[in-house]
Design a protein around this motif. Sequence first.
Motif, mmCIF file in Angstrom:
data_model
loop_
_atom_site.group_PDB
_atom_site.id
_atom_site.type_symbol
_atom_site.label_atom_id
_atom_site.label_comp_id
_atom_site.label_asym_id
_atom_site.label_seq_id
_atom_site.Cartn_x
_atom_site.Cartn_y
_atom_site.Cartn_z
ATOM 1 N N LYS A 643 -0.487 15.468 67.013
ATOM 2 C CA LYS A 643 0.499 16.517 67.288
ATOM 3 C C LYS A 643 0.736 17.381 66.047
ATOM 4 C CE LYS A 643 2.939 13.867 70.832
ATOM 5 N NZ LYS A 643 4.203 13.209 71.208
ATOM 6 N N LEU A 644 0.687 16.750 64.866
ATOM 7 C CA LEU A 644 0.921 17.508 63.645
ATOM 8 C C LEU A 644 -0.164 18.553 63.423
ATOM 9 C CD1 LEU A 644 2.773 17.783 61.191
ATOM 10 C CD2 LEU A 644 1.329 16.112 60.008
ATOM 11 N N SER A 645 -1.409 18.228 63.811
ATOM 12 C CA SER A 645 -2.508 19.182 63.630
ATOM 13 C C SER A 645 -2.380 20.396 64.529
ATOM 14 C CB SER A 645 -3.847 18.481 63.887
ATOM 15 O OG SER A 645 -3.923 18.042 65.231
ATOM 16 N N HIS A 646 -1.602 20.281 65.616
ATOM 17 C CA HIS A 646 -1.418 21.408 66.556
ATOM 18 C C HIS A 646 0.014 21.937 66.535
ATOM 19 C CE1 HIS A 646 -5.370 20.773 68.367
ATOM 20 N NE2 HIS A 646 -5.102 19.486 68.383
ATOM 21 N N ILE A 647 0.751 21.670 65.464
ATOM 22 C CA ILE A 647 2.175 22.009 65.445
ATOM 23 C C ILE A 647 2.402 23.512 65.506
ATOM 24 C CG2 ILE A 647 2.268 22.057 62.926
ATOM 25 C CD1 ILE A 647 5.012 20.790 65.334
ATOM 26 N N PHE A 648 1.448 24.304 64.984
ATOM 27 C CA PHE A 648 1.630 25.759 64.983
ATOM 28 C C PHE A 648 0.929 26.443 66.144
ATOM 29 C CE2 PHE A 648 2.098 24.776 60.353
ATOM 30 C CZ PHE A 648 3.443 25.118 60.259
ATOM 31 N N ASP A 649 0.296 25.667 67.049
ATOM 32 C CA ASP A 649 -0.319 26.270 68.229
ATOM 33 C C ASP A 649 0.766 26.646 69.227
ATOM 34 O OD1 ASP A 649 -2.655 25.778 66.993
ATOM 35 O OD2 ASP A 649 -3.229 24.071 68.245
ATOM 36 N N ARG A 650 0.547 27.706 69.955
ATOM 37 C CA ARG A 650 1.561 28.181 70.891
ATOM 38 C C ARG A 650 1.583 27.307 72.135
ATOM 39 N NH1 ARG A 650 0.778 34.752 70.042
ATOM 40 N NH2 ARG A 650 0.920 34.613 67.781
ATOM 41 N N PHE A 651 2.749 26.793 72.457
ATOM 42 C CA PHE A 651 2.996 25.883 73.574
ATOM 43 C C PHE A 651 2.258 24.565 73.416
ATOM 44 C CE2 PHE A 651 3.515 30.097 75.666
ATOM 45 C CZ PHE A 651 4.871 29.977 75.939
ATOM 46 N N ILE A 680 4.245 27.860 54.437
ATOM 47 C CA ILE A 680 4.973 26.741 55.033
ATOM 48 C C ILE A 680 4.054 25.534 55.095
ATOM 49 C CG2 ILE A 680 4.374 27.509 57.368
ATOM 50 C CD1 ILE A 680 7.039 26.327 58.322
ATOM 51 N N GLU A 681 4.623 24.355 54.834
ATOM 52 C CA GLU A 681 3.866 23.095 54.858
ATOM 53 C C GLU A 681 4.735 22.032 55.517
ATOM 54 O OE1 GLU A 681 1.915 19.814 51.777
ATOM 55 O OE2 GLU A 681 2.624 21.756 51.030
ATOM 56 N N ILE A 682 4.098 21.188 56.344
ATOM 57 C CA ILE A 682 4.832 20.154 57.078
ATOM 58 C C ILE A 682 4.191 18.799 56.802
ATOM 59 C CG2 ILE A 682 5.516 19.317 59.357
ATOM 60 C CD1 ILE A 682 5.551 22.112 60.339
ATOM 61 N N GLN A 683 5.043 17.819 56.487
ATOM 62 C CA GLN A 683 4.625 16.426 56.354
ATOM 63 C C GLN A 683 5.437 15.604 57.342
ATOM 64 O OE1 GLN A 683 5.177 15.318 52.280
ATOM 65 N NE2 GLN A 683 3.565 16.670 51.507
ATOM 66 N N SER A 684 4.764 14.811 58.139
ATOM 67 C CA SER A 684 5.480 14.037 59.158
ATOM 68 C C SER A 684 4.717 12.758 59.448
ATOM 69 C CB SER A 684 5.631 14.860 60.452
ATOM 70 O OG SER A 684 6.398 14.145 61.397
ATOM 71 N N GLY A 687 7.884 8.044 63.731
ATOM 72 C CA GLY A 687 8.895 7.011 63.551
ATOM 73 C C GLY A 687 9.596 7.041 62.209
ATOM 74 N N LYS A 688 9.137 7.907 61.276
ATOM 75 C CA LYS A 688 9.729 7.917 59.940
ATOM 76 C C LYS A 688 10.320 9.266 59.550
ATOM 77 C CE LYS A 688 6.890 4.190 58.074
ATOM 78 N NZ LYS A 688 5.991 3.761 56.977
ATOM 79 N N GLY A 689 10.122 10.300 60.346
ATOM 80 C CA GLY A 689 10.766 11.569 60.063
ATOM 81 C C GLY A 689 9.791 12.655 59.669
ATOM 82 N N THR A 690 10.347 13.847 59.374
ATOM 83 C CA THR A 690 9.569 15.044 59.089
ATOM 84 C C THR A 690 10.195 15.783 57.917
ATOM 85 O OG1 THR A 690 9.016 15.241 61.444
ATOM 86 C CG2 THR A 690 8.650 17.178 60.061
ATOM 87 N N THR A 691 9.326 16.365 57.070
ATOM 88 C CA THR A 691 9.785 17.195 55.951
ATOM 89 C C THR A 691 9.040 18.521 56.014
ATOM 90 O OG1 THR A 691 10.169 15.232 54.587
ATOM 91 C CG2 THR A 691 10.059 17.364 53.469
ATOM 92 N N VAL A 692 9.792 19.642 55.944
ATOM 93 C CA VAL A 692 9.226 20.988 56.007
ATOM 94 C C VAL A 692 9.523 21.685 54.689
ATOM 95 C CG1 VAL A 692 9.152 23.165 57.259
ATOM 96 C CG2 VAL A 692 9.624 21.040 58.490
ATOM 97 N N TYR A 693 8.470 22.253 54.058
ATOM 98 C CA TYR A 693 8.600 22.993 52.816
ATOM 99 C C TYR A 693 8.288 24.466 53.100
ATOM 100 C CZ TYR A 693 8.065 18.276 50.895
ATOM 101 O OH TYR A 693 8.196 16.944 50.628
ATOM 102 N N VAL A 694 9.209 25.354 52.725
ATOM 103 C CA VAL A 694 9.032 26.793 52.927
ATOM 104 C C VAL A 694 9.183 27.481 51.580
ATOM 105 C CG1 VAL A 694 9.909 28.871 54.052
ATOM 106 C CG2 VAL A 694 9.872 26.706 55.295
ATOM 107 N N THR A 695 8.224 28.367 51.280
ATOM 108 C CA THR A 695 8.270 29.141 50.040
ATOM 109 C C THR A 695 8.326 30.623 50.399
ATOM 110 O OG1 THR A 695 6.987 27.457 48.890
ATOM 111 C CG2 THR A 695 7.132 29.615 47.865
#
Length: 717
Positions: A643-651, A680-684, A687-695
């Motif tokens: 799911k993380l690999s497709h997080i920026f795909d539409r729908f 933008i970068e996402i680490q997730s 079961g342990k959570g998600t961290t989003v970094y925006v510059t």
Amino acid sequence: MDCYHHLRIKAVILLSTIATMAHAQAENMDTIADTPHLAAYLVAALMISVFTMVFTNRIFYYRQKEVTNHTRQLNTQLALVLRSNKTELWTYDVNKRIIQQISAMEENGKTYSPIDFAQFFDHDDFNQLRKTVIAVRSGEKEEETMMVHGSTPQDGGEPRLFMINVTVLHRDSHGKAKMLLGIQRDITENARRKEKARNLAIQFHTTFNSSLVDMIYYDADGWLTDINEKACETFGIKDREELMKRHVNIRDIPSYRELDLEHLDETQLSSVNDIDQVKHNDERIPELTVGGKFYYEVTLNAVRDKEGRALGFVAAGRNITEMVESHHRQQEDSALLKKATSDIEAYINNINYSLKVSGVRLINYHPDKHELVVFSDLNQPQYHLSQIRCITLLAETERRRARGLFLRMDRRTPGNINVTLQTLFHDEKGRRVFWTFWMVPVTGKDGAISHYFGLCRNETEMVYTEQMLRKETKKAQETEELKNTFLLNMSHEIRTPLNAVLGFAELFNGPHEEEDEPVFADEIKRNTNELLRLVNDILFISRLDARMIEYNYVETDFSKLFDGFCYMGWDNIAPGVKVTVENPYSRLMVKIDEQHLGTVIGKLCQLAARMTTTGTIRAKYDYRQGGLNITIEDTGRGLDKEKLSHIFDRFANGNDNHREGTGLDMPIIKELVEQMGGGIEIQSEEGKGTTVYVTIPCEMTALEKGTEHTILTGQQI
């Protein structure tokens, strides 16, 4: 009801008698306390008690009788429904390990032990059913549906097929399953019909679509019903579905307009049409993209039933244009060759000049000598190359094919040769050189092939141009597929809440309980809001794609805005979630687009809140290296790698039960950040959570470090 009336009359009479006796005693109060009168009072009280008990018993009896009759009617209706649907019900007592069939017409159905009950089903399927029962009983699943084959009949017939749904019927005080319910439906006939229909459809489509000739089917009225891929290729039909929607009639085909379809049996036709002229004069089928003269032969057959009535018409044909034109070309080439032979001396100089200017070379191959002779001038051979020398000048990937061509010519196989081969040479641009060879067999007086004659030409530019065109075509097709996929998903996402709104709105017009109306209204409101958010997101991302968003960069104190941006997304946070906002500055003046940056932070906080039902959410920022570095992290359910690999795909996150937002939130966030020059970068981890970094790059005009303060909100875990 008559019984109730009689009982009331008796009660009134008895009470009237008792009242009369009491009135008589009241006239002589002096004797009210003597023994005879006390006995009379006791008897009267006893009679009233007995009457009350009898009256209550009769009321209970008639009400129970009415309930029994109503229950019998319901059982009869249930039995009819179950029988018509070929459905049976059974229960499984977890503690007693007893299976009992439920009969709507009997109080107690038949009971079986698991071993006895297994005799009604296939051994392997019953093991699967047993595992399903264990899973539902242990609470791993709330319910489960599966298909089970019955045991093989003694007469050797086909076993029955059942659809069984297992669910919990009763639970004990600890919430553990006490009684399971099985709903068993016989779907054997349905399965047979589906299998038969599927086999027939497979046979028909396999025969129809795999045919090497054009296959076209018209119904009894002459309307086009089906056309195979071969026919679409022959007539240049790009969109088969669009052709089917136009309701093409057999009379639209020029060659069939004069046919008598009522008496047609089998007809063979050959036609020559100028397609360009037909399109100009009578454009009935615009989907045809072929042009020029079109030679075609077809066999038209009528499909009739036993009474001779036409069921449809099948046309089987083939395009013979290439064969006819090839024959014409061969005739023309033969004539030209004869003429050229007589005038060869006159044109020899012109040919040499043409060879020099165009870069074309003449070639001869003699099977007896196994030698290839190349001419740039008819009067003087340029090269004499052996087979081995020719093969060594080619690329490794071409040598096997070259050996096959030489072997074919050594065996004097009839037929022309047209091949393009890659060599070891490079042109001035550093590209591998490609040569195209056209060769024809030359026969002697005895009719046998004496040698092969032809041309060779440098086709390097053409080959690389075609390769580039193929790449560009593939890229265009991929872009078109992405656009079509987005439109398809967008249509599905819009229809889902819209159908929900229409469905609950229609419930108001149907029979319903008044207390259900607030539920209908809430669902309509919720889905309407969802639809509005979806449409707004689609319009917004369309404007982003079209680069129609204007960014207004003004000097702003970001330290005063960050908390508010975060709270925009935390307006509906779950109870028990601790929220932390870290703001290290008392004043930070930067040039940013306040509106769109606020949208990014608000949406990220909103998604974090939706994915976190317990735990913490922390938002913080800092100014480093000429830009704002914003971090939103949570301890929610997180995402797996897929799911993380497709997080920026539409729908893309709408394919499971945990879709967050409209499915366009992350694409909008990414596009906004990138158009503002950031990243933008996402680490997730699931079961342990998600961290989003925006510059976000921006210009800082004033900065005051304050005592770092943290704002907490929500409930402690």
